[in-house]
Design a protein around this motif. Structure first.
Motif, mmCIF file in Angstrom:
data_model
loop_
_atom_site.group_PDB
_atom_site.id
_atom_site.type_symbol
_atom_site.label_atom_id
_atom_site.label_comp_id
_atom_site.label_asym_id
_atom_site.label_seq_id
_atom_site.Cartn_x
_atom_site.Cartn_y
_atom_site.Cartn_z
ATOM 1 N N PHE A 180 13.791 -60.208 23.817
ATOM 2 C CA PHE A 180 13.336 -60.339 22.430
ATOM 3 C C PHE A 180 11.902 -60.865 22.376
ATOM 4 N N CYS A 215 10.984 -64.353 8.978
ATOM 5 C CA CYS A 215 11.798 -64.175 10.192
ATOM 6 C C CYS A 215 11.929 -65.496 10.964
ATOM 7 N N ILE A 216 13.173 -65.828 11.356
ATOM 8 C CA ILE A 216 13.392 -67.041 12.146
ATOM 9 C C ILE A 216 13.692 -66.697 13.615
ATOM 10 N N THR A 217 13.390 -65.480 14.009
ATOM 11 C CA THR A 217 13.558 -64.998 15.391
ATOM 12 C C THR A 217 14.942 -65.328 15.964
ATOM 13 N N CYS A 218 15.953 -65.025 15.157
ATOM 14 C CA CYS A 218 17.315 -65.351 15.588
ATOM 15 C C CYS A 218 17.901 -64.298 16.525
ATOM 16 N N GLY A 219 17.354 -63.075 16.514
ATOM 17 C CA GLY A 219 17.887 -62.022 17.373
ATOM 18 C C GLY A 219 19.077 -61.283 16.798
ATOM 19 N N ILE A 220 19.452 -61.574 15.547
ATOM 20 C CA ILE A 220 20.619 -60.917 14.964
ATOM 21 C C ILE A 220 20.376 -59.417 14.786
ATOM 22 N N CYS A 221 19.170 -59.065 14.298
ATOM 23 C CA CYS A 221 18.861 -57.637 14.126
ATOM 24 C C CYS A 221 18.842 -56.941 15.486
ATOM 25 N N ALA A 277 12.860 -56.831 15.060
ATOM 26 C CA ALA A 277 12.078 -58.014 14.690
ATOM 27 C C ALA A 277 10.618 -57.880 15.123
ATOM 28 N N CYS A 328 20.413 -58.862 8.859
ATOM 29 C CA CYS A 328 19.450 -59.987 8.851
ATOM 30 C C CYS A 328 19.888 -61.078 7.885
ATOM 31 N N PRO A 329 20.082 -62.300 8.388
ATOM 32 C CA PRO A 329 20.557 -63.377 7.522
ATOM 33 C C PRO A 329 19.489 -63.851 6.546
ATOM 34 N N LYS A 330 18.229 -63.528 6.800
ATOM 35 C CA LYS A 330 17.147 -63.951 5.916
ATOM 36 C C LYS A 330 16.835 -62.891 4.861
ATOM 37 N N PRO A 386 13.919 -55.153 8.358
ATOM 38 C CA PRO A 386 13.020 -54.634 9.390
ATOM 39 C C PRO A 386 12.876 -53.108 9.301
HETATM 40 S S1 SF4 Z 1 17.698 -60.750 11.920
HETATM 41 FE FE1 SF4 Z 1 16.037 -61.183 10.446
HETATM 42 S S2 SF4 Z 1 15.478 -63.338 10.844
HETATM 43 FE FE2 SF4 Z 1 16.690 -62.657 12.630
HETATM 44 S S3 SF4 Z 1 15.150 -61.908 14.134
HETATM 45 FE FE3 SF4 Z 1 15.781 -60.128 12.901
HETATM 46 S S4 SF4 Z 1 14.278 -59.997 11.207
HETATM 47 FE FE4 SF4 Z 1 14.112 -62.082 12.118
#
Ligand code: SF4
Ligand code: FES
Lengths: 252, 114
Positions: A109, A149-155, A172, A215-217, A221
């Motif tokens: 990531f 974006c909080i760079t969580c890696g969910i996407c 991301a 994406c939780p935020k 993307p």
């Molecule tokens: S899911 Fe959303 S917040 Fe998390 S890394 Fe992807 S774009 Fe960023």
């Protein structure tokens, strides 16, 4: 929740394919407003101190607690267990190497962010004096929905194209590239556009929109990727036309 | 932990575990691709046997399914914001269903079906 208890099946073991890989079951008595992260900390403190998972802020800001809940990537600290039913499966994020149990190695990531040069590279004008960009300007309107974006890696975990091609830049990194390419203060837009226009960039995206759903935020993307695709297509068309005109130039 | 040095290896295309979380947009994508494959298979039979009502209704349904989801991709490619793709999906699905029933049922003389 029959009898007030919830069963959590948690993936244990080292990297994928580890002979120790297994699903371990823990019974949890729910407390009011209990989150998946609360469940993990309570398992760790009361039932099994060897459980490995990652978290930091506990309030949805740091992006470190992401994992898969019943197959879908979510943030543990903001996912209430009342939404999840009586039996819940917890697994590490997909598309990442697993370190142990629920903790993954985020290197692929962060490599994607490095490949798109996810940092500001200001123009000379922007570096020497503050730029005046009204919130209502076209560029702010385009960029603003993509900056939280909080760079969580969910996407990254939700993307099936990454499952097929681990070299894909992923949602991301492309989302971040879009915010920079749209920014009039950015001096490296051409390089960024060239990097994301490759086969492992925007054109690997097949418009399945899993990133947007997950994406939780509330970032999309995929919207950023569509924007980059249009910009790349426009600049490709421009250079195609100028090469034709150039080809017809007298003496050519 | 050898795997820490890089991303996981590329799985073979038949490995369905690479198909991650299935959300509505993803189902729409799968249905769009599958409908194309099925159309490719049955369309020659429809050409050879144009009055078979089952083939006709299947071709109608598949063309609408494929076309509506194709429109969704085209719209998002040309600027419809992908964050609203789910709404777009439901609207197009409703329009497609309406078109299907109008063609298949109201115009029963043409279809000779119901
Ligand atoms: S899911 Fe959303 S917040 Fe998390 S890394 Fe992807 S774009 Fe960023
Ligand atoms: S612990 Fe920080 S986002 Fe969940």
């Amino acid at each position: 929740m029959v009898g007030g208890g919830v069963i959590f099946r948690v993936r244990r073991g080292g990297e994928a394919g580890d002979p120790q890989e297994r699903y371990q079951t823990y019974a949890i008595t729910p407390r009011p407003r209990m989150t998946v992260l609360d469940v993990l900390t309570s398992i760790q403190s009361e039932q099994d101190a060897s459980l490995v998972f990652r978290y930091s802020c506990r309030v949805g800001m740091c992006g470190t607690c992401a994992l898969r809940v019943n197959g879908r990537p979510r943030w543990a600290c903001r996912t209430l267990i009342t939404e999840l039913g009586e039996s819940v499966t917890l697994e590490p994020l997909a598309n990442f190497p697993i370190i142990r149990d629920l903790a993954v190695d985020m290197t692929p990531f962060s490599d994607g962010l490095k490949r798109v040069r996810a940092w500001a590279e200001p123009t000379e004008a922007a570096a020497s004096a503050p730029a005046r960009i009204p919130p209502s300007s076209r560029e702010r309107v385009r960029i603003d929905p993509h900056i939280e974006c909080i760079t969580c890696g969910i996407c990254y975990s939700a993307c099936s194209m990454l499952g097929h091609d681990p070299a894909f830049l992923g949602p991301a990194a492309l989302n971040r590239a879009y915010t920079l390419v749209c920014d009039s203060r950015d001096a490296a837009s051409a390089e960024r556009l060239a990097e994301v226009s490759g086969e492992q960039g925007i054109w690997r995206c097949h418009s399945q929109f899993n990133c947007t759903e997950a994406c939780p935020k509330g970032i999309s993307p995929a919207t950023a990727i569509q924007g980059l695709k249009r910009q790349a297509a426009a600049s490709g068309a421009k250079s195609f036309v100028s090469s034709i005109i150039g080809g017809r130039a007298p003496g050519a | 932990m050898a795997s820490l040095s890089g991303p996981p290896a590329r799985p073979p295309f038949w490995n369905l575990s690479a198909w991650r979380a299935m959300y509505p947009g993803m189902w729409a994508w799968v249905i769009q691709r599958l409908s194309a494959v099925v159309l490719l298979v049955i369309f020659p039979f429809h050409v050879l046997n144009p009055y078979n009502k089952w083939l006709r209704i299947a071709v109608l349904a598949l063309v609408i399914l494929h076309g509506m989801h194709g429109l969704k991709v085209i719209f998002t490619d040309f600027g419809f914001p992908a964050r609203h793709q789910r709404k777009l999906l439901w609207v197009l699905t409703a329009l497609g269903a309406a078109a299907f029933f109008w063609l298949a049922y109201l115009r029963k003389a043409f279809w000779g079906f119901f």
